[in-house]
Design a protein around this motif. Structure first.
Motif, short mmCIF file in Angstrom:
data_model
loop_
_atom_site.label_atom_id
_atom_site.label_comp_id
_atom_site.label_asym_id
_atom_site.label_seq_id
_atom_site.Cartn_x
_atom_site.Cartn_y
_atom_site.Cartn_z
N ALA A 54 72.98 48.98 27.78
CA ALA A 54 72.66 47.53 28.35
C ALA A 54 71.21 47.32 28.36
CB ALA A 54 73.34 47.30 29.53
N ALA A 55 70.45 48.32 28.90
CA ALA A 55 68.76 48.03 28.89
C ALA A 55 68.28 47.54 27.47
CB ALA A 55 68.32 49.06 29.59
N VAL A 56 68.70 48.49 26.43
CA VAL A 56 68.32 48.27 25.21
C VAL A 56 68.75 47.10 24.43
CG1 VAL A 56 68.51 49.50 22.93
CG2 VAL A 56 68.14 50.85 24.90
N ASP A 57 69.97 46.78 24.72
CA ASP A 57 70.53 45.31 24.01
C ASP A 57 69.67 44.32 24.75
OD1 ASP A 57 72.23 46.68 22.69
OD2 ASP A 57 74.06 46.62 24.22
N ALA A 58 69.10 44.45 25.92
CA ALA A 58 68.53 43.46 26.70
C ALA A 58 66.74 43.50 26.48
CB ALA A 58 68.63 43.41 28.27
N GLY A 59 66.44 44.40 25.74
CA GLY A 59 65.15 44.56 25.19
C GLY A 59 64.25 45.55 25.53
N ALA A 60 64.81 46.63 26.22
CA ALA A 60 64.05 47.60 26.71
C ALA A 60 63.84 48.63 25.30
CB ALA A 60 64.73 48.47 27.57
N VAL B 259 65.65 57.75 29.51
CA VAL B 259 64.26 57.05 30.05
C VAL B 259 64.14 55.78 29.01
CG1 VAL B 259 62.01 57.05 30.72
CG2 VAL B 259 63.30 59.28 30.58
N VAL B 260 64.08 54.62 29.86
CA VAL B 260 63.68 53.45 28.98
C VAL B 260 62.57 52.80 29.65
CG1 VAL B 260 66.12 52.96 28.09
CG2 VAL B 260 65.30 51.99 30.21
N GLN B 261 61.75 51.85 28.74
CA GLN B 261 60.69 51.16 29.27
C GLN B 261 61.17 49.68 29.24
OE1 GLN B 261 57.04 51.71 27.32
NE2 GLN B 261 55.92 51.26 29.32
N ALA B 262 61.02 49.04 30.31
CA ALA B 262 61.51 47.65 30.34
C ALA B 262 60.38 46.86 29.45
CB ALA B 262 61.52 47.23 31.81
N PRO B 263 60.66 45.56 29.22
CA PRO B 263 59.74 44.71 28.52
C PRO B 263 58.49 44.30 29.26
CG PRO B 263 61.96 43.94 28.19
CD PRO B 263 62.13 44.87 29.10
N ASP B 264 58.52 44.57 30.47
CA ASP B 264 57.24 44.10 31.56
C ASP B 264 56.40 45.60 31.47
OD1 ASP B 264 57.80 45.68 33.93
OD2 ASP B 264 59.97 44.84 33.71
#
Length: 208
Positions: free
Chosen positions: A64-70, A86-91
């Motif tokens: 879900a995070a990757v789909d949202a832009g992470a 581990v993911v990095q949010a767009p911010d």
């Protein structure tokens, strides 16, 4: 017992960031957002962890995070301690998503059991002593590598990790400078710790 009510992330565009966190993780009042253009480069010295009950939930949240832009920093995989990625949010905030279980016990959900704030510190003994002096009780301690505090019924748990070790865990360079772009709201503040992490009272951050 000291508790953390929320953490405030300083982001370039709070509206965009709020859309991401709502879509990706379904997070509410535990994560607050405010606009900031404070200079920051590289690793900001902290991560946030979402602890869940099974690998399927890890995958659901990361997808879900990757789909949202992470961006993916470490794909979800099994390890000695469980399963996680581990993911990095767009911010720019780095998120670990993990489960101590290596096997699924039911259908995938995006239910989050715990949120853990991991602060990367330069001197574990100094930082541990600093927080103990401000009323935080140590729940777990593994020498100079990791300290976890008892934060009561608050929605966010707190732990300390050596900065270089934390960067290695999430797959980034430990180098970084400028603002952490983070404010911690709890009943221990207000103060700034030895590594520059700022704490405020819950009433102060409520108006942000």
């Amino acid at each position: 017992m000291t508790s953390i009510e929320s953490v405030t992330l300083e982001v370039a565009d709070p509206t965009v960031a709020n859309r991401f966190y709502t879509t990706a993780f379904g997070l509410g009042s535990q994560i607050r957002l405010r606009a900031s253009e404070a200079p920051t480069t590289g690793f900001r010295g902290f991560t946030l962890s979402l602890v869940v009950s099974q690998p399927a939930n890890v995958n659901a949240l990361i997808d879900a995070a990757v789909d949202a832009g992470a961006a993916t920093l470490k794909p979800a995989t099994k390890s000695l301690w469980g399963y996680g990625g581990v993911v990095q949010a767009p911010d720019g905030t780095i998120w670990q998503v993990a489960s101590s279980s290596k096997k699924d016990t039911g259908p995938a959900t995006r239910q989050i059991d715990e949120i853990v704030l991991l602060l990367g510190v330069a001197d574990m003994a100094e930082s541990k002593r600093f927080y103990v002096d401000r009323g935080l009780a140590v729940a777990k301690s593994y020498g100079s590598k990791y300290v976890e505090f008892a934060t009561g019924s608050g929605p966010v748990k707190l732990a300390l990790y050596k900065r270089r070790g934390l960067a290695k865990v999430v797959g980034v360079s430990p180098d970084g400078s400028g603002s952490h772009r983070l404010t911690i709201a709890g009943d221990a503040g207000p103060f700034t710790d030895p590594d520059g992490f700022a704490w405020a009272t819950a009433s102060e951050t409520a108006s942000l």
